[in-house]
Enzyme design. Structure first.
Site, PDB file in Angstrom:
ATOM      1  CG  LEU C   8      -1.872  -1.260   1.220  1.00 49.58           C
ATOM      2  CD1 LEU C   8      -2.590  -1.370   2.554  1.00 49.58           C
ATOM      3  CD2 LEU C   8      -2.876  -1.199   0.078  1.00 49.58           C
ATOM      4  NE  ARG C  10       5.451   7.570  -4.503  1.00 52.27           N
ATOM      5  CZ  ARG C  10       6.512   7.851  -5.249  1.00 52.27           C
ATOM      6  NH1 ARG C  10       6.452   8.868  -6.100  1.00 52.27           N
ATOM      7  NH2 ARG C  10       7.619   7.159  -5.129  1.00 52.27           N
ATOM      8  N   GLY C  12       0.246   1.342  -4.664  1.00 49.66           N
ATOM      9  CA  GLY C  12      -0.776   0.447  -4.127  1.00 49.66           C
ATOM     10  C   GLY C  12      -1.877   1.187  -3.392  1.00 49.66           C
ATOM     11  CG  ASN C  86       7.887  -1.514 -13.070  1.00 49.38           C
ATOM     12  OD1 ASN C  86       7.003  -1.839 -13.864  1.00 49.38           O
ATOM     13  ND2 ASN C  86       8.587  -0.404 -13.200  1.00 49.38           N
ATOM     14  CE  LYS C 166       4.740   0.282 -16.671  1.00 51.74           C
ATOM     15  NZ  LYS C 166       5.928   0.399 -15.862  1.00 51.74           N
ATOM     16  CG  HIS C 169       4.859   1.693 -21.253  1.00 49.89           C
ATOM     17  ND1 HIS C 169       5.407   2.321 -20.150  1.00 49.89           N
ATOM     18  CD2 HIS C 169       3.777   2.426 -21.589  1.00 49.89           C
ATOM     19  CE1 HIS C 169       4.701   3.396 -19.853  1.00 49.89           C
ATOM     20  NE2 HIS C 169       3.696   3.474 -20.711  1.00 49.89           N
ATOM     21  CD  GLU C 173       8.319   5.998 -18.693  1.00 46.30           C
ATOM     22  OE1 GLU C 173       7.335   5.226 -18.632  1.00 46.30           O
ATOM     23  OE2 GLU C 173       9.089   6.193 -17.742  1.00 46.30           O
ATOM     24  CE1 TYR C 174      13.597   4.018 -18.497  1.00 45.51           C
ATOM     25  CE2 TYR C 174      15.950   4.180 -18.822  1.00 45.51           C
ATOM     26  CZ  TYR C 174      14.887   3.808 -18.041  1.00 45.51           C
ATOM     27  OH  TYR C 174      15.106   3.243 -16.818  1.00 45.51           O
TER      28      TYR C 174
END
Lengths: 315, 315, 315, 315
Positions: C8, C10, C12, C86, C166, C169, C173-174
């Protein structure tokens, strides 16, 4: 001294000749009856007096690993195995550990020089314990080029350091080759330089870019001034990839060596999926013409796009 | 033969010595009284018999162009000017045209070898008309290294081809240097290679990567094994930039040479605006910590970011 | 439906809020008493009716793997574990196999959206068996953005395909971030563009480069027009590295994504060993000035080199 | 207000429609009788009341420069010329100076949006004097997208700043496109991602990589999931090249944008001379097999090399 040598291919065969020429006794083993000196690994072990030094010169990966496993069973405490092949350095610690359990030493040795090493000598980078390096030094001296030992041989560090150094050597090699190749292409692209092979040959002495690779490029161009007989297709045998992977582990930026590796990857593609995607995007936003791939019912390379008009403002 | 030599700096002074050592008569001019042989360009012209050969060895750009303009007024038809400096090849056609209008010949000659050329000889790439090349050949032979002429001298093509070849030579040089440098850094980053200078020295003979630049790296590391005394700040003097610009003109991909150039640019930045922007973006989407720049009221390098919790799923 | 949610932080915590807001019951577990709903994983399992769906949202690597191992002991046949963290996709097959041995299903789900996902919804890429995907679909629908399901959720393929997607992805993004960043730097470097933040904001609508990342850059520049408060230091959390490693496996050239990764590595170096080596080489061949590193007895950044004279012809 | 619009191709024609739809009067000129509103530039000038605003939307380079020269003769003091084409920013100062000599104002305006701009509006970046920007503001407002002015229009700076900004915009665009394209290729190369178009579509909402270019890629893949109908051949219209040249002027490292440009260059080569040179070098030192180019008397793509034996230790 005596040397057991496993693997008598192009490299191993040349190395046998060079070590013998230096006055050592070499017992070679190869599965091919026409080149082997002994019929089996067991016979190789029997032909050598303890402590045995056995140089493994077979393809990297499973062939080398299985040879080391076999030697672990055949050799005796006090013997020494040298992996002179192009193994990834991460194979060295497991190999050394396996042999250590039997009292057998292990050295990894990166070997550079290609087919020219037989006559010129080989550049050697070894990893292992000092006493193992010392035991094999007469062989290293036989294999390395004439001249001061430190200009053709290094004890790079513990087990693994030899192959690590060789990996980096080959990564550098990728960058060097690509740098010359880019310069060649740029001169070929300009009408100004009328004698590209002549210019490159003129770099052989005195210039900052003189090197052995340059000499080889001069050789290649003397046979085929525009390299017209070759395809621009370049394979790789792994060390460049490992170099990048290692750099990623250590967060070391390698822009040049990675660019050289990727240029090889791209050289092997008939079609680039990435560049198809870029072509598709240009077509989507700007109506830019795209080349249609050849199909059963279509002509190859047709250009499809707007028939007229000013293009978009995108490139 | 006689040679007029303008510019007696580090390069020009050495070249005067080398040409004289080959038995030629050199009349040198330099604005610095302590090194010049004659007080003025006019005196230089008077000191030489026609047809005069005058080698210009001054900084590229306006200094070279203004020297050529001066020579256009001072020399006579049949004389020959050689620009041996590091001019951009696009300066050569205007220079040649100006001189041609006065009946004076022009040759551009790229010169490689640095401070070592005095003893080793210089690699030379010349552009111009065959009769002009022939007129200056004794000087080229004096300057180039011992050995076959074609291994240290090329007549690359018409006017401009010499400097074009030199530009490409230097572009390649950037790539070569960066390749070695990346390999050095990767070995330094790994704990496995305990003797990095030793490994690099062991590449001096026999290996595929052996070269003169490698020898220089060995020299540098023998003084300072980790290059601890140096900053990683690398200037450039233009040829690498011109190489990329030329590649763009011809749509030639130069991934390695451009990466080497950009690495130099980056080496000179205290802060990268681009990387600030990337840091800002990471902070925006993921709440990733950023390093705050030092300010009058703040501690340098403070890390600002979320005080706890699992990070986002972005990198 | 019911969801168990482990982790839980940031991400979660936000996800718990979003799933609850969609009308589902969420039982969250976190080692921090102030945020957890239940005191232990066992209690979490007890609080859910079979078949349980448990979403793991903890740091990748060992934390995730140990959570999966714990769940293998606690959950029952027919239950389903989703790793939404991740993780590297290579962790997925072993996780799935372990759980499969207990009759427990496994889905890997890449989650994108950062801290904005709570309000905007998260982009989701899932890997696993169709029946497992179906079981969790109400949760996927709660987490993804409003709009058509296929614009915020994909069943990418079997186990591993979600994290693989992912990873790619994030690699993209980089590249995107670096492209914007380079453009920002170039505009900052030119005196011509007087309102860099204004230009970038003007790209927000209508242009080809409009994107969510661009919007974030506009945000960042509105607070700090020259990013003066930031250091150009950029961390990475692994996916970019994995992307390059995966490309190497498949011989796919990724020049842009690798350049973006290496730019991050370089941003974290105070001194570049590679550029020290290039500086050393320039000094060796050309007598080029080098910057001496600061030492106890010396001024920082002193320039050492020849005091006068024309430079060499090397760059 | 009134607008004169020169060039009614794909972009200009759409812009005429959009400006008219906003309630302005547009007098368009094009050499093609079927699209023009007036038969000549002189008639265009006559049809407009002073002070005239004339937008030039013709191909960059000589077509734009000659149009500006013609307008310098036809227009009157107080009028305003806007170059909305894709001119290199270095053309702007000479254009402005020429017109300034006649009392005519000049604004350069970068326009982004492609064929979609007619409906979505165009992103605009303008350079020029404030009073000229103000005079044309109703037209800028008509062309830009709905929403706050600053999200689709910027007064970037003095003359040249508009085209400079647009150049950088397009350079960024190259990088963005290549980043997506590389990700696409990597997913296509892996067997794990079974639904590549589905994954990319799932990035449309909520993710960090969502963008208009991504939407276009989704469009392209919906028609042709593997882009099988396209060749990986990508043209360029100059702005990427100018971006790199400008970066070189300012010593700004652009590794990503340059890599994207070079990937385009490479995509257009049937054979890479550079990679031929690398292949030749590998063959020289290691006896590595090379692919022989097809010849009149030979089979295409034959592999020539050593018939057997262990390869060398070079990659």
């Amino acid at each position: 001294m005596q040397l057991g040598l496993i693997g008598l291919g192009r490299m191993g065969g040349n190395m046998r000749d060079r070590v013998r020429a230096a006055g050592h006794e070499v017992v070679g083993f190869d599965p091919r009856p026409e080149v082997t000196d002994v019929p089996s690994l067991e016979d190789l072990a029997k032909a050598l007096s303890a402590p045995r030094v056995v140089w493994v010169m077979v393809p990297s990966g499973e062939p080398t690993r299985s040879t080391v496993r076999a030697l672990a069973d055949i050799l005796e405490p006090g013997d020494l195995v040298i992996d002179g092949g192009n193994s990834r350095y991460t194979d060295d610690a497991p190999n050394a550990e396996l042999l250590h359990g039997r009292g057998i030493g292990y050295v990894d040795c990166g070997v550079s020089g290609g087919i020219w090493g037989k006559d010129n000598g080989y550049g050697l980078m070894a990893g292992g314990a000092p006493e193992h390096i010392e035991l094999a030094m007469p062989i290293f001296d036989a294999l390395r080029p004439e001249g001061p030992r430190e200009e053709g041989f290094a004890h790079a560090g513990p087990v693994g350091a030899g192959h690590f150094s060789k990996m980096v050597h080959n990564g550098i090699e990728y960058g060097l080759m690509q740098a010359y190749a880019e310069g060649f292409e740029l001169m070929e692209a300009s009408p100004l330089v009328e004698d590209v092979p002549g210019v490159i040959q003129a770099w052989s002495r005195g210039t900052v870019v003189r090197s052995w690779l340059l000499d080889l490029l001069v050789n290649a161009l003397s046979d085929d001034p525009h390299l017209a007989d070759l395809e621009g297709y370049v394979d790789d045998s792994g060390e460049g990839r490992w170099t990048i992977e290692e750099a990623i582990q250590h967060a070391v930026p390698l822009p040049v060596i990675s660019a050289a590796l990727f240029a090889r990857f791209a050289s092997r593609q008939d079609e680039s999926p990435a560049m198809k995607a870029v072509a598709a995007l240009r077509n989507q936003f700007g109506g830019h013409a795209v080349k249609k791939a050849a199909g059963p019912a279509g002509a190859p390379g047709d250009v499809a796009g707007p028939s007229s008009g000013t293009g978009s403002t995108h490139g």
